[in-house]
Every structure is written in C-alpha cells, then in structure tokens.
Design a protein around this motif. Sequence first.
Motif, PDB file in Angstrom:
ATOM      1  N   VAL A 231      31.662  91.238  51.955  1.00 18.90           N
ATOM      2  CA  VAL A 231      31.385  89.821  52.024  1.00 18.90           C
ATOM      3  C   VAL A 231      32.497  89.310  51.195  1.00 18.90           C
ATOM      4  O   VAL A 231      32.566  89.549  49.878  1.00 18.90           O
ATOM      5  N   ILE A 232      33.146  88.376  51.621  1.00 17.47           N
ATOM      6  CA  ILE A 232      34.411  87.998  51.070  1.00 17.47           C
ATOM      7  C   ILE A 232      34.176  86.253  50.952  1.00 17.47           C
ATOM      8  O   ILE A 232      34.039  85.620  52.178  1.00 17.47           O
ATOM      9  N   VAL A 233      34.270  85.818  49.667  1.00 17.35           N
ATOM     10  CA  VAL A 233      34.100  84.148  49.482  1.00 17.35           C
ATOM     11  C   VAL A 233      35.288  83.306  49.234  1.00 17.35           C
ATOM     12  O   VAL A 233      36.085  84.012  48.063  1.00 17.35           O
ATOM     13  N   ALA A 234      35.785  82.464  49.756  1.00 20.38           N
ATOM     14  CA  ALA A 234      36.876  81.718  49.416  1.00 20.38           C
ATOM     15  C   ALA A 234      36.772  80.143  49.592  1.00 20.38           C
ATOM     16  O   ALA A 234      35.834  79.722  50.401  1.00 20.38           O
ATOM     17  N   THR A 235      37.880  79.558  48.951  1.00 18.87           N
ATOM     18  CA  THR A 235      38.029  78.123  49.281  1.00 18.87           C
ATOM     19  C   THR A 235      38.420  77.686  50.659  1.00 18.87           C
ATOM     20  O   THR A 235      38.729  78.800  51.295  1.00 18.87           O
ATOM     21  N   ASN A 236      38.470  76.614  51.057  1.00 19.27           N
ATOM     22  CA  ASN A 236      38.542  76.311  52.354  1.00 19.27           C
ATOM     23  C   ASN A 236      39.938  76.721  53.076  1.00 19.27           C
ATOM     24  O   ASN A 236      39.864  77.640  54.281  1.00 19.27           O
ATOM     25  N   MET A 237      41.000  76.570  52.656  1.00 23.01           N
ATOM     26  CA  MET A 237      42.369  76.798  53.198  1.00 23.01           C
ATOM     27  C   MET A 237      42.493  78.414  53.213  1.00 23.01           C
ATOM     28  O   MET A 237      42.763  78.950  54.210  1.00 23.01           O
ATOM     29  N   PHE A 238      42.179  78.951  52.075  1.00 24.57           N
ATOM     30  CA  PHE A 238      42.382  80.390  51.753  1.00 24.57           C
ATOM     31  C   PHE A 238      41.326  81.246  52.833  1.00 24.57           C
ATOM     32  O   PHE A 238      41.828  82.321  53.535  1.00 24.57           O
ATOM     33  N   GLY A 239      40.030  80.713  52.946  1.00 23.54           N
ATOM     34  CA  GLY A 239      39.264  81.312  53.802  1.00 23.54           C
ATOM     35  C   GLY A 239      39.531  81.091  55.168  1.00 23.54           C
ATOM     36  O   GLY A 239      39.412  81.990  56.065  1.00 23.54           O
ATOM     37  N   ASP A 240      40.203  80.124  55.594  1.00 25.89           N
ATOM     38  CA  ASP A 240      40.434  79.914  57.094  1.00 25.89           C
ATOM     39  C   ASP A 240      41.790  80.956  57.461  1.00 25.89           C
ATOM     40  O   ASP A 240      41.383  81.453  58.368  1.00 25.89           O
ATOM     41  N   ILE A 241      42.813  80.977  56.579  1.00 24.90           N
ATOM     42  CA  ILE A 241      43.871  81.819  56.846  1.00 24.90           C
ATOM     43  C   ILE A 241      43.391  83.318  56.968  1.00 24.90           C
ATOM     44  O   ILE A 241      43.534  84.288  57.686  1.00 24.90           O
ATOM     45  N   LEU A 242      42.484  83.613  55.954  1.00 21.53           N
ATOM     46  CA  LEU A 242      41.808  85.221  55.782  1.00 21.53           C
ATOM     47  C   LEU A 242      41.272  85.387  56.923  1.00 21.53           C
ATOM     48  O   LEU A 242      41.138  86.677  57.578  1.00 21.53           O
ATOM     49  N   SER A 243      40.213  84.516  57.451  1.00 16.48           N
ATOM     50  CA  SER A 243      39.497  84.787  58.380  1.00 16.48           C
ATOM     51  C   SER A 243      40.212  85.075  59.757  1.00 16.48           C
ATOM     52  O   SER A 243      39.679  85.933  60.581  1.00 16.48           O
ATOM     53  N   ASP A 244      41.068  84.439  60.060  1.00 19.17           N
ATOM     54  CA  ASP A 244      42.047  84.316  61.271  1.00 19.17           C
ATOM     55  C   ASP A 244      42.654  85.851  61.287  1.00 19.17           C
ATOM     56  O   ASP A 244      42.829  86.593  62.116  1.00 19.17           O
ATOM     57  N   LEU A 245      43.353  86.186  59.964  1.00 17.08           N
ATOM     58  CA  LEU A 245      43.646  87.616  59.730  1.00 17.08           C
ATOM     59  C   LEU A 245      42.854  88.754  60.005  1.00 17.08           C
ATOM     60  O   LEU A 245      43.173  89.931  60.887  1.00 17.08           O
ATOM     61  N   THR A 246      41.786  88.778  59.510  1.00 18.14           N
ATOM     62  CA  THR A 246      40.519  89.777  59.678  1.00 18.14           C
ATOM     63  C   THR A 246      40.028  89.799  61.105  1.00 18.14           C
ATOM     64  O   THR A 246      39.929  90.858  61.627  1.00 18.14           O
ATOM     65  N   ALA A 247      40.151  88.732  61.895  1.00 16.65           N
ATOM     66  CA  ALA A 247      39.649  88.629  63.168  1.00 16.65           C
ATOM     67  C   ALA A 247      40.707  89.439  63.988  1.00 16.65           C
ATOM     68  O   ALA A 247      40.330  90.206  65.077  1.00 16.65           O
ATOM     69  N   GLU A 248      41.882  89.010  63.650  1.00 17.66           N
ATOM     70  CA  GLU A 248      43.022  89.746  64.276  1.00 17.66           C
ATOM     71  C   GLU A 248      42.917  91.372  64.203  1.00 17.66           C
ATOM     72  O   GLU A 248      43.327  92.168  64.975  1.00 17.66           O
ATOM     73  N   LEU A 249      42.720  91.536  63.134  1.00 22.38           N
ATOM     74  CA  LEU A 249      42.879  93.135  62.722  1.00 22.38           C
ATOM     75  C   LEU A 249      41.706  94.128  63.094  1.00 22.38           C
ATOM     76  O   LEU A 249      42.110  94.884  63.419  1.00 22.38           O
ATOM     77  N   SER A 250      40.582  93.181  63.639  1.00 21.92           N
ATOM     78  CA  SER A 250      39.710  93.779  64.371  1.00 21.92           C
ATOM     79  C   SER A 250      40.008  94.066  65.949  1.00 21.92           C
ATOM     80  O   SER A 250      39.483  94.550  66.525  1.00 21.92           O
ATOM     81  N   GLY A 251      40.927  93.344  66.383  1.00 21.98           N
ATOM     82  CA  GLY A 251      41.590  93.782  67.712  1.00 21.98           C
ATOM     83  C   GLY A 251      42.140  92.291  68.378  1.00 21.98           C
ATOM     84  O   GLY A 251      42.989  92.410  69.310  1.00 21.98           O
ATOM     85  N   SER A 252      41.431  91.346  68.022  1.00 27.36           N
ATOM     86  CA  SER A 252      41.858  90.039  68.636  1.00 27.36           C
ATOM     87  C   SER A 252      41.061  88.917  67.771  1.00 27.36           C
ATOM     88  O   SER A 252      40.064  89.215  67.498  1.00 27.36           O
ATOM     89  N   LEU A 253      41.878  87.791  67.722  1.00 28.74           N
ATOM     90  CA  LEU A 253      41.078  86.426  67.444  1.00 28.74           C
ATOM     91  C   LEU A 253      39.862  86.165  68.325  1.00 28.74           C
ATOM     92  O   LEU A 253      38.775  85.679  67.794  1.00 28.74           O
ATOM     93  N   GLY A 254      39.868  86.476  69.521  1.00 28.05           N
ATOM     94  CA  GLY A 254      39.050  86.110  70.448  1.00 28.05           C
ATOM     95  C   GLY A 254      37.823  87.403  70.331  1.00 28.05           C
ATOM     96  O   GLY A 254      36.654  87.055  70.988  1.00 28.05           O
ATOM     97  N   LEU A 255      37.846  88.113  69.197  1.00 25.49           N
ATOM     98  CA  LEU A 255      36.587  88.994  69.156  1.00 25.49           C
ATOM     99  C   LEU A 255      35.788  88.338  67.694  1.00 25.49           C
ATOM    100  O   LEU A 255      34.754  88.878  67.235  1.00 25.49           O
ATOM    101  N   GLY A 256      36.358  87.056  67.155  1.00 22.14           N
ATOM    102  CA  GLY A 256      35.507  86.773  66.003  1.00 22.14           C
ATOM    103  C   GLY A 256      34.729  85.721  66.285  1.00 22.14           C
ATOM    104  O   GLY A 256      35.003  84.705  66.758  1.00 22.14           O
ATOM    105  N   GLY A 257      33.372  85.952  65.831  1.00 22.96           N
ATOM    106  CA  GLY A 257      32.588  84.962  65.697  1.00 22.96           C
ATOM    107  C   GLY A 257      32.447  83.823  64.707  1.00 22.96           C
ATOM    108  O   GLY A 257      33.053  84.298  63.473  1.00 22.96           O
ATOM    109  N   SER A 258      31.986  82.926  64.756  1.00 20.43           N
ATOM    110  CA  SER A 258      32.009  81.643  63.710  1.00 20.43           C
ATOM    111  C   SER A 258      30.760  80.703  63.560  1.00 20.43           C
ATOM    112  O   SER A 258      30.627  80.187  64.806  1.00 20.43           O
TER     113      SER A 258
END
Length: 353
Positions: A231-258
């Motif tokens: 589990v990773i915790v971050a402020t708003n903008m840092f978390g926004d950027i990081l969560s897009d990156l991790t979703a894409e690393l999983s295979g696609s931004l389209g695989l990331g729930g929110s």
Amino acid sequence: MQIVVLPGDGIGPEITTATSGVLRAASERFQLDLRLEEHAVGHASLKQFGTTVRPELLDIVRAADGLILGPTATFDFKDEAHGEINPSRHFRKSLDLYANVRPARTYAGRPGRLGEFDLVVVRENTEGFYADRNMEQGNGEILVTPDVVISLRRITRLCCERIAHAACRLAMKRRKHLTIVHKANVLKLGDGMFLDICRAAAKGYPGLEVDDILVDAMMAHVVRNPDRFDVIVATNMFGDILSDLTAELSGSLGLGGSLNVGDRYAMAQAAHGSAPDIAGQDVANPISLILSTALLLAWHGEKSGAVRYEEAARAIEAAVAKALREGRATRDVGGKLGTIAAGAAIAEVLQAE
C-alpha cells in the motif's frame, strides 16, 4: 442496494452499459437486489437541463447507497456560471470523498511489463495542488502578469490524518506494508507535515511495516521492482501520477480500478478519461469501470456488514482475471472483443462459477 449510475461522455455510456451487465449478473448470483438508477450528467445533461450536473442530482446521490460515475469530458467544462460544472470534482468535493483508492495488479495471461505485482495507491483526494479543490471559493492558480503564474497548494493536518489512517487500515488487511511517498526534502513544510503525520498514524497499527521514499526516487523504484510495494500513500498530485504509472505497468490504464471514498459515501469511477476519439466504436475497454464497481460493492459490504457484497466483489475480480487469462477482452489488452461483448464475457464467467 440502490446505485446511481451516471454514464458520462465519450466512451462513458458504452463502458457503463457493459458494467451494468456485470452488476446484474453479480446481483442475481449473490442475491444483492441491486437497483441501478441512471441519470444524465456531462454533455447530455447540459443539453437537456442547461447544466452538466443539475442541483437535485446531489440529493439523489446522497439518498442512494453508492454512485457510479462514467468518464466525463472534464476539459470541456470551463465556466460554472454557464452550467459547465466538472462532475467528478462536484461529487468528490460535495460528498467529501477524501480517499482515492487505486489498485494495480498483474494478471495471468496478460503479463505486466516488469513482472508480477499487486499493490494499491491511496491518494489524498480533496486538496493539494489541484486548483479546483484547494480553495473554498475561487481558484488556486493566480495569473500575476501575462507571463507569471502562481499555483497554490493546500495541505492540512485533518486531510493528512484521515488519508494516513485510511492507508494504514487498508495495509493491515493486506500484507501490512505501507510506503509513504513525499518530497519533504524540498517541500519541507507541506510534505514535512504529511510525512510526520503518516509516520505518527502508522504507530497505532501494531505489526505495520513502514518506509518512505521521495517521489522522484519512487518513480524509479516502482519501475525497477514494483512487487516490493503493498500500500502506497501520497498527496493528491503525486498519487495521481503514481497511480497512472502503476496501472500502466500492470498492462494498461484500462485495467486499473478506482474508488473515491469518504466517511459516508463512495463513488466508483474509471481510472481513465472519456476518450472521445474512440466513442461509439465499440472498442473501449470496460474493465476499469467494472473493477471500480467491484470496489464499490466491497465498500458497501464492509460498511453495512453484509458479507455477500464483499463476496460478489471478489467474484467480479476473479471473473475479470479469468476472462483476461482466456483472452476474452478488448484489443488493447490482447483480446478481439468489442466493449459490450467483453462485458458480457465477464458476466458469463461470473454466472458460470
């Protein structure tokens, strides 16, 4: 469970239709008695009512048990005086949805770019650098001269404390590892307070392992070795950027729930935008919104004490994994199906289990 469904713009109506089919299958299998109540939002609402979010919609959402918001054309909505309200901002702020929970994981048959991993980014959702969230009135960006802009960031003790505890509680349900992402070496006051509060909060959770990483270094670490994180915790903008990156690393931004969560309300929302360039072509991937609604069901189950909703959420996630493993998905994630057929495939797997 009463769920308000707002299809949104662009690909929103298509992926919402696919998602609704999966929810109906889950409702039938687990006897959830889901009632989906659809309303217009975004451009459809602007055309019909003269505003992207009509005033009474907020009361309708508050009276329901959950909200599903499809992608909306946020960039198009610039003038609230003319009814151009950002729907996502409106509900996040009005319902005080202070935690944005963004899981990212790899799937068998759809390998991630950097090996297997399963992590969650917990992002503060109501303040920070986002100019439309950090002021009670007005905007957090100031045009001093035509050539000079000042952007303000708001960081408060209350918001740091509640996002810290939300992340700690989630980590205790998983692998008991929390990573705090910050830039306290430069943003000494704001991120310094965020880091101190997260560390203090974590002390109240026995057995929780805690580390912290500077945000720039984190981008390298999560790309090099994503499976080290839980589990990773971050402020708003840092978390926004990081969560897009991790979703894409999983295979696609389209695989990331929110899931956007507060103390009383929750809103499922796809991690991606409205993609108007592919709208109406039956090619959009519905999985992000489907997984987001699974998170909504799990939240409702935990909140209400009705275990069957949590069981349904796990079953939806398992059905998504099996459909991906079998290649029954849209082209962007290695399949050959259209949007509606991909949703139907997940519903079929769900019913067959």
